[in-house]
Enzyme design. Sequence first.
Site, PDB file in Angstrom:
ATOM      1  N   GLU A 238       0.821  -1.210   0.000  1.00 31.46           N
ATOM      2  CA  GLU A 238       0.000   0.000   0.000  1.00 31.46           C
ATOM      3  C   GLU A 238       0.861   1.269   0.000  1.00 31.46           C
ATOM      4  OE1 GLU A 238      -2.503  -3.247   1.898  1.00 31.46           O
ATOM      5  OE2 GLU A 238      -0.438  -2.538   2.106  1.00 31.46           O
TER       6      GLU A 238
ATOM      7  N   PHE B 218     -11.978  -6.930  13.951  1.00 32.70           N
ATOM      8  CA  PHE B 218     -10.860  -7.435  13.169  1.00 32.70           C
ATOM      9  C   PHE B 218     -10.468  -6.412  12.108  1.00 32.70           C
ATOM     10  CE2 PHE B 218      -9.420  -9.900   9.384  1.00 32.70           C
ATOM     11  CZ  PHE B 218      -8.211 -10.342   9.918  1.00 32.70           C
ATOM     12  N   GLN B 219      -9.196  -6.089  12.071  1.00 32.26           N
ATOM     13  CA  GLN B 219      -8.624  -5.135  11.121  1.00 32.26           C
ATOM     14  C   GLN B 219      -9.297  -3.761  11.192  1.00 32.26           C
ATOM     15  OE1 GLN B 219      -8.325  -6.953   7.182  1.00 32.26           O
ATOM     16  NE2 GLN B 219      -6.311  -7.756   7.726  1.00 32.26           N
TER      17      GLN B 219
ATOM     18  N   LYS C 165     -17.428  -0.542   5.151  1.00 31.30           N
ATOM     19  CA  LYS C 165     -17.858  -1.533   4.159  1.00 31.30           C
ATOM     20  C   LYS C 165     -19.367  -1.488   3.931  1.00 31.30           C
ATOM     21  CE  LYS C 165     -17.307  -6.379   2.827  1.00 31.30           C
ATOM     22  NZ  LYS C 165     -16.689  -7.692   3.166  1.00 31.30           N
TER      23      LYS C 165
ATOM     24  N   MET D 203      24.327   8.147   3.771  1.00 31.41           N
ATOM     25  CA  MET D 203      24.276   9.438   4.435  1.00 31.41           C
ATOM     26  C   MET D 203      24.511   9.302   5.931  1.00 31.41           C
ATOM     27  SD  MET D 203      24.142  12.633   3.831  1.00 31.41           S
ATOM     28  CE  MET D 203      23.259  13.096   2.330  1.00 31.41           C
TER      29      MET D 203
END
Length: 606
Positions: A67, A129-130, A179, A502
Amino acid sequence: MATATCISAPPASTANGKLNGADVFVECLIRQGTDIIFAYPGGCSMPIHQALTFRSDDIRTILPRHEQGGAFAAQGVSRTTDKVGVCMGTSGPGATNLVTAIADAKMDSIPLVAISAQVPTHLIGSDAFQETPMVEICRAITKHHYLITKTEDIPRIVKEAFYIARTGRPGPVLIDIPKDVQMKFIEDIKINGQPYEVDYDPAMNLPGYHPEVRRVHPNQIRAILKAIRGSKKPIFYAGGGIIQANATEEFTKFARKTGIPVATTVMGIGCFPGDDDQSLHMLGMHGTVYSNYAINEADLLLAFGVRFDDRVTGKLSEFAKHGKIVHVDIDPSEIHKNKIADIPVVANVKEVLQGLNAMIADEDIPQIDAWWTQIDAWKKQYPLKVKDSGDFIIPQYAISEMWNQTIDRDPLITVGVGQHQMWAAQFYKFRNPRRWLSSSGLGTMGFGLPAAMGVQAAHPDRLVINIDGDGCMLMNVQELATLYCEKLPVKTLLLNNQHLGMVMQWEDRFHGKNRAHTYLGPIDHPEAVGTGAGPHYEETYPNFVQIARGFGVGAAQVRSKKEFPEALKAMLEYDGPYLLDVLCPYQEHVLPMIPGGKTVKDILVE
């Protein structure tokens, strides 16, 4: 700026013939000019993905392999076009994986609409969940944020999100969409007992948002011209705001009319031709000596579209303290934030430059021959140059050779973050805006490859090159799969020194060369503690050629300077995505360098 697209035909519906919230949502994206979305599916975003399949002729859905990669790819679109980049992840970890790129867009003022799917509304707050509270997570790193709780609000919210992202000072907007909001059928919605009909161009409700920038007053233009007329040592401090305002043509015209030297920020690279004699190139921590000396001695600082970032100013109290400051910015919060401006102008920099070009007279041109004599002396004494490295390929040489081979093709170039980023800024002289893409404010490793992916998708017929380091490359290496599967022929020039270059440079300069986990190879190699002899191993780690080929991407490794030009040419001519693994000495430092918090008096040149 892009505007909403008028589509007369009704949106396509899902396979069962019934229109739901997801269908409406996709239609709204299309009407806002979205023709590419980078989206990774999951349980809570499935309805939108299903709807996208029915609109594939109007909007291309590209599947990133992470993502974060998709969100940086969306930035690749918005940084090089007049469109708002769009990305999407599912709820929970899919959504949180967008966060870094959202923060990156906020820092660099990049228009972005990031969509996170959410658990159904009745589960919000139950630790389902999630489930993650994306609005709360993103509150401080977005320009605005939405949680859609009603399907009928979708058209208004999408319209507002794009409007907010692209107007005023651009930035990212989050849309969190549950959803059940996506799945609800339009025919099941009743408003005051009446069937709901979708209005795809509803009135917006933004009582607290007023992006209309005040118009520059002619007296402000006269004040700027008076300051220029009276100056003996003026300098332009030009930033990304000029590019965001599509004002590079006006800026170049005014700069050439006045003859005033131009120094740019990292974000401002490309707003004035880098190979023009009037350019002093980049200023700041790793800017040219002559640009920093000039800023220090200037009696007039024309700061256009900049924010006086610490990587430019160093010790703020000592920065440009000898001169008058003109500060032009679209965002009033930037005025006087870090430096007090003698002539503050809150306005669109394009309009200011149009006014300056219209009102400037011959008597306003400053007499600065002596100033240029001094600057030319600094240029001669402290040039940016590529030193002799024998048959070793130092990054400065590699980038200079790439400039020679590609500049006339007007490529679009992305970078990661670190030494290679600064060398690219120094040695690739960009002639045009929106060709240079850098994670500048946030400094996000792993930006280069996915950003190039988005650029190539938006510009399929252009040469797109990612200049990367080995540390950055590993951050989003999975997007090589996207390049191959989506047929995006991005070329990657991988400057591989086997270290976090760096950080290693700071170790060498400020920590007694003590290696603290900056070697990227096996821990039993002496380089892990800074006791290596110097040359690279025969088998470097990881084997980027094997990795790239495993993804179906063309690849080769080169170690010899005499072989590099042909290896680079082969990369550029390859029909498809390609990675050239360039082995570079790890002892190289990016110079000049002004140590953090120091002044131009402390600049390191060797």
